[in-house]
Design a protein around this motif. Structure first.
Motif, PDB file in Angstrom:
ATOM      1  N   TYR A 192       7.639  13.764   8.851  1.00 43.57           N
ATOM      2  CA  TYR A 192       6.466  13.782   8.898  1.00 43.57           C
ATOM      3  C   TYR A 192       6.142  12.770   8.178  1.00 43.57           C
ATOM      4  O   TYR A 192       6.600  12.541   7.456  1.00 43.57           O
ATOM      5  N   LEU A 193       4.136  12.133   8.374  1.00 44.08           N
ATOM      6  CA  LEU A 193       4.028  11.376   7.610  1.00 44.08           C
ATOM      7  C   LEU A 193       3.118  12.167   6.873  1.00 44.08           C
ATOM      8  O   LEU A 193       1.753  12.537   7.211  1.00 44.08           O
ATOM      9  N   ASP A 194       2.582  11.043   4.962  1.00 43.98           N
ATOM     10  CA  ASP A 194       1.643  10.940   5.035  1.00 43.98           C
ATOM     11  C   ASP A 194       0.327  10.444   5.412  1.00 43.98           C
ATOM     12  O   ASP A 194       0.763   9.508   6.392  1.00 43.98           O
ATOM     13  N   ALA A 195      -1.273  10.766   5.015  1.00 43.13           N
ATOM     14  CA  ALA A 195      -2.048   9.792   5.486  1.00 43.13           C
ATOM     15  C   ALA A 195      -1.990   8.772   4.390  1.00 43.13           C
ATOM     16  O   ALA A 195      -3.229   8.622   4.304  1.00 43.13           O
ATOM     17  N   VAL A 196      -0.752   7.893   3.574  1.00 42.17           N
ATOM     18  CA  VAL A 196      -1.586   7.756   2.501  1.00 42.17           C
ATOM     19  C   VAL A 196      -1.076   6.222   2.951  1.00 42.17           C
ATOM     20  O   VAL A 196      -0.297   5.394   2.629  1.00 42.17           O
ATOM     21  N   VAL A 197      -2.437   5.777   3.511  1.00 38.20           N
ATOM     22  CA  VAL A 197      -2.083   4.273   4.235  1.00 38.20           C
ATOM     23  C   VAL A 197      -2.886   3.188   4.485  1.00 38.20           C
ATOM     24  O   VAL A 197      -3.196   2.165   4.420  1.00 38.20           O
ATOM     25  N   TYR A 198      -4.635   4.287   3.422  1.00 40.18           N
ATOM     26  CA  TYR A 198      -5.688   2.773   3.544  1.00 40.18           C
ATOM     27  C   TYR A 198      -5.897   2.181   4.538  1.00 40.18           C
ATOM     28  O   TYR A 198      -6.599   1.302   3.709  1.00 40.18           O
ATOM     29  N   LYS A 208     -10.940   8.155  -1.409  1.00 38.06           N
ATOM     30  CA  LYS A 208     -12.228   7.752  -0.679  1.00 38.06           C
ATOM     31  C   LYS A 208     -11.926   6.595   0.306  1.00 38.06           C
ATOM     32  O   LYS A 208     -12.544   7.491   1.789  1.00 38.06           O
ATOM     33  N   THR A 209     -10.784   6.060   0.533  1.00 40.05           N
ATOM     34  CA  THR A 209     -10.142   4.649   1.291  1.00 40.05           C
ATOM     35  C   THR A 209     -10.211   6.011   2.257  1.00 40.05           C
ATOM     36  O   THR A 209      -9.350   6.109   3.573  1.00 40.05           O
ATOM     37  N   ASN A 210      -8.753   7.055   1.900  1.00 41.03           N
ATOM     38  CA  ASN A 210      -8.103   7.593   2.863  1.00 41.03           C
ATOM     39  C   ASN A 210      -8.669   8.693   3.223  1.00 41.03           C
ATOM     40  O   ASN A 210      -8.373   8.595   4.817  1.00 41.03           O
ATOM     41  N   TYR A 211      -9.646   8.927   3.184  1.00 43.12           N
ATOM     42  CA  TYR A 211     -10.300  10.126   3.689  1.00 43.12           C
ATOM     43  C   TYR A 211     -11.702   9.060   4.696  1.00 43.12           C
ATOM     44  O   TYR A 211     -11.255   9.898   5.426  1.00 43.12           O
ATOM     45  N   ALA A 212     -11.992   7.576   4.337  1.00 40.41           N
ATOM     46  CA  ALA A 212     -12.312   7.381   5.807  1.00 40.41           C
ATOM     47  C   ALA A 212     -11.386   7.260   7.322  1.00 40.41           C
ATOM     48  O   ALA A 212     -11.935   6.916   8.228  1.00 40.41           O
ATOM     49  N   ALA A 213     -10.503   5.912   6.168  1.00 40.78           N
ATOM     50  CA  ALA A 213      -9.764   6.075   7.688  1.00 40.78           C
ATOM     51  C   ALA A 213      -9.635   7.099   8.709  1.00 40.78           C
ATOM     52  O   ALA A 213      -9.574   7.441   9.598  1.00 40.78           O
ATOM     53  N   ILE A 214      -9.033   8.506   7.628  1.00 36.52           N
ATOM     54  CA  ILE A 214      -9.159   9.738   8.700  1.00 36.52           C
ATOM     55  C   ILE A 214     -10.701   9.790   9.132  1.00 36.52           C
ATOM     56  O   ILE A 214     -10.440  10.840  10.794  1.00 36.52           O
ATOM     57  N   LYS A 215     -11.728  10.097   9.095  1.00 38.48           N
ATOM     58  CA  LYS A 215     -12.901  10.555   9.435  1.00 38.48           C
ATOM     59  C   LYS A 215     -12.829   9.212  10.643  1.00 38.48           C
ATOM     60  O   LYS A 215     -13.351   9.246  11.228  1.00 38.48           O
ATOM     61  N   GLN A 216     -12.444   7.676  10.570  1.00 38.62           N
ATOM     62  CA  GLN A 216     -12.483   6.670  10.768  1.00 38.62           C
ATOM     63  C   GLN A 216     -11.586   7.182  12.925  1.00 38.62           C
ATOM     64  O   GLN A 216     -11.575   6.982  13.652  1.00 38.62           O
ATOM     65  N   ALA A 217     -10.298   7.495  12.233  1.00 38.12           N
ATOM     66  CA  ALA A 217      -9.135   7.539  12.938  1.00 38.12           C
ATOM     67  C   ALA A 217      -9.657   8.833  13.917  1.00 38.12           C
ATOM     68  O   ALA A 217      -9.067   8.716  15.491  1.00 38.12           O
ATOM     69  N   GLY A 243      -2.896  12.814   1.837  1.00 43.94           N
ATOM     70  CA  GLY A 243      -2.618  12.471   0.626  1.00 43.94           C
ATOM     71  C   GLY A 243      -3.089  11.617  -0.748  1.00 43.94           C
ATOM     72  O   GLY A 243      -4.229  11.184   0.190  1.00 43.94           O
ATOM     73  N   THR A 244      -2.817  11.906  -1.613  1.00 40.25           N
ATOM     74  CA  THR A 244      -3.478  10.635  -2.914  1.00 40.25           C
ATOM     75  C   THR A 244      -2.809  10.289  -2.959  1.00 40.25           C
ATOM     76  O   THR A 244      -3.821   9.027  -3.619  1.00 40.25           O
ATOM     77  N   ASP A 245      -1.355   9.922  -3.997  1.00 39.67           N
ATOM     78  CA  ASP A 245      -1.035   9.568  -4.545  1.00 39.67           C
ATOM     79  C   ASP A 245      -2.052   9.133  -6.608  1.00 39.67           C
ATOM     80  O   ASP A 245      -1.180   9.051  -6.985  1.00 39.67           O
ATOM     81  N   HIS A 246      -2.050  10.161  -6.237  1.00 39.91           N
ATOM     82  CA  HIS A 246      -2.818  10.837  -7.191  1.00 39.91           C
ATOM     83  C   HIS A 246      -1.521  10.970  -8.483  1.00 39.91           C
ATOM     84  O   HIS A 246      -0.934  11.845  -8.081  1.00 39.91           O
ATOM     85  N   PRO A 247      -1.647  10.516  -9.874  1.00 38.26           N
ATOM     86  CA  PRO A 247      -2.859   9.584 -10.712  1.00 38.26           C
ATOM     87  C   PRO A 247      -2.965   8.572 -10.348  1.00 38.26           C
ATOM     88  O   PRO A 247      -3.255   7.846 -11.208  1.00 38.26           O
ATOM     89  N   PHE A 248      -1.866   7.309  -9.683  1.00 36.52           N
ATOM     90  CA  PHE A 248      -1.483   6.827  -9.369  1.00 36.52           C
ATOM     91  C   PHE A 248      -2.589   6.198  -8.510  1.00 36.52           C
ATOM     92  O   PHE A 248      -3.910   6.869  -8.293  1.00 36.52           O
ATOM     93  N   PHE A 249      -3.041   4.455  -8.296  1.00 38.89           N
ATOM     94  CA  PHE A 249      -4.365   4.139  -8.227  1.00 38.89           C
ATOM     95  C   PHE A 249      -5.569   4.547  -8.603  1.00 38.89           C
ATOM     96  O   PHE A 249      -6.989   5.060  -7.694  1.00 38.89           O
TER      97      PHE A 249
END
Lengths: 363, 363
Positions: free
Chosen positions: B284-290, B330-339, B310-316
């Protein structure tokens, strides 16, 4: 539109002599325990005493140095024209005093090979990067007199300290002025320790499949971080193996820059060129990624007008010597076919149209 | 379908004490030249005397150890449930004799934190990997008694010799039997020399953006090459950062295996599980690729039913402390929305549906 191969290597006869005369990496030799197999040893550690003979470098035959075999390979695979380049490690290992003459002789040899095969062969030249920078610049300037030259192939070590070395500025300037594209290619991989204690069991898979593309990715990112493209906005780089891993990691690199406290404090982050912008304006990618998934990412990152077919010949030959069509080539052809299913124009562009336009080839 | 975060870290209070008591990496400290900034030093060399104070580790505050800040972060970002995990380097650095008790205490602490936030928190446990293998197995077996546990987080060093170490077999067996997923996460990166002499100028960009995903890619490839999934066909691994670079490099890895003379001679190549098959059946893969580009490659490699937000919180965290919505998220949310533009079902699956199904979460 004919098919054009922009990633295809030769070790011309003069370079072969050079490798045969050497006894440390890189070199060519027949080992006592396998006297019938001439081996090309180019990667560090490939000749350690513990290396099994079957993973000691790679077998080398005339496909590496006989240009008629390149032409035969092109004919078998429907390749109209090839932009040949010296394979790694180029002249990185030469003493500073030997390097300029060797580079000039090699580039003249490549020019002559190409001139004997009009419309079929062009070349990327080699710079004498171990020599003083003025000698490098002089050879770069001379390349304008070699009509089949379309750029230079370069490893990631630059003058010895990487491609983020400010001492490279005169070279970047010369290449930008002459509109000579840099074909950026890996050689050194990663230190062997990263592959763990069992690496000897896995043949060349880890260094070639992962070490090579990561070396490339690090090199390009260092160029970006050091401001190479801020200073030389016209510098164009063709990155081997579809950018190493750059299309996939670009988002993470961009995010790490945006979140780096040190870069922010230094005022660097906001001035830096965006990875995505560089991918679309300064970078070209070959289509040597062996999958539809990778190729699509490359296309989305750089644009379908910036990707160019390649084979990596004569590396990755069929293990069964009897095959005529190479699996490695078929895999990359299939990836293009799948990635551009229903967009024949884009497929033609990637197969040859882009290379003809970008490299100004008469095919 | 609510949003679920499968990549989100905590350093629970007991782990913080452990880090505060230490004086070598990993540790937490206030340095004399910046006494107001508590720094978390987890990567080798981050505390060398030449490191500028702004790139010495990272600031650490209650967002790392106070669970109410995790809940607040989730509320701000519309996250219904989180599967929390101890961040790197877990317990890798503990003496064998200290490790089992520390792991048990930590896992109990995480269980308790999750139980206090029903339907909002689940966790991946930590194994005492520096202890003898029987102790590791015993803790793995005990995890079945912790109802909020959904798997284990693991670095790439395994018992110290990597994840291709045959000595891990009893652990893989235990995890497979209990259907506990392994969340595979990087920590050690690459040796600093690969980033060149100017690395100090680039903050953490190179080790985090490139070192981390490559460490992961090498680790998974070593698992594959050593036959882990031939022996443990039911072993499931969630790979951090969308697989490191695996979706992009899978084709090249497969091609290098198919062209390796040594693997062929040993009869290994044909027996080996295909990278693509493992990506679709065990990974399985997380969606933490920005990026949309990276996320699409991940989806094409593993399938849209196998990718989890995923978020990688509290890093970044945002560099400007005043931002409430995090740019990295927000960057990872946007990537999901666009993809997944036009495929709302797939977007919902990646945002939460896949995690709820795969990890059996009641949200």
């Amino acid at each position: 539109m004919p098919t054009i191969d922009v990633h295809t290597h030769v070790y011309p006869p003069s370079y072969m002599s050079l490798l045969r005369d050497r006894t440390t990496v890189p070199y060519v030799r027949n080992f006592p325990d396998a006297p019938d197999s001439t081996r090309l040893i180019i990667l560090p550690g490939e000749d350690s005493p513990s290396t099994p003979s079957t993973s000691r470098g790679r077998p080398i035959g005339p496909e590496y140095f006989d240009i008629s075999q390149k032409i035969a390979f092109m004919d078998v695979h429907g390749i109209a024209a090839s932009v040949i380049s010296l394979a790694n490690p180029w002249l990185d290992f030469l003493a500073p005093e030997d390097s300029p003459a060797a580079a000039a002789a090699l580039n003249d040899e490549l020019q002559s090979l190409c001139a004997q095969h009009p419309k079929r062969l062009y070349f990327f030249a080699t710079l004498p990067l171990s020599a003083p920078v003025d000698a490098v610049r002089a050879e770069a300037a001379r390349l304008g007199t070699l009509p089949m030259c379309r750029g230079v192939i370069m490893g990631t070590s630059g003058l010895g300290r990487g491609l983020d070395d400010a001492a490279l500025d005169p070279i970047w300037q010369a290449l930008e002025e002459q509109r000579l594209l840099v074909f950026l290619h890996p050689h050194y991989g990663l230190p062997g320790e990263v592959y763990g204690p069992r690496k000897g069991e896995y043949g060349h898979v880890l260094p070639l499949a992962i070490g090579f593309p990561i070396e490339t990715t690090i090199a390009v990112t260092r160029m970006l971080l050091s401001g190479v493209w801020e200073r030389w906005a016209g510098l164009e780089v063709l990155i081997a193996h579809s950018g190493g891993t750059l299309p996939f990691l670009a988002g993470r690199i961009e995010s790490c820059i945006a979140h780096d406290g040190h870069l922010k404090k230094e005022g660097r982050a906001e001035k830096m060129r965006s990875v995505w912008e560089v991918l679309k304006k300064n970078v070209y990618l070959d289509a040597v990624v062996y999958s539809e998934v990778g190729l699509r990412a490359a296309v989305e990152a750089s644009g379908k007008d910036r990707i160019m077919f390649g084979t990596d010949h004569p590396f990755f030959p069929p293990l069964d010597g009897e095959e005529t069509e190479w699996l490695s080539v078929k895999t990359n052809y299939a990836a293009i076919k799948q990635a551009f299913d229903g967009d024949a124009d884009a497929a033609e562009a990637v197969l040859g149209g882009n290379a003809a336009r970008i490299l100004k080839l008469d095919v």
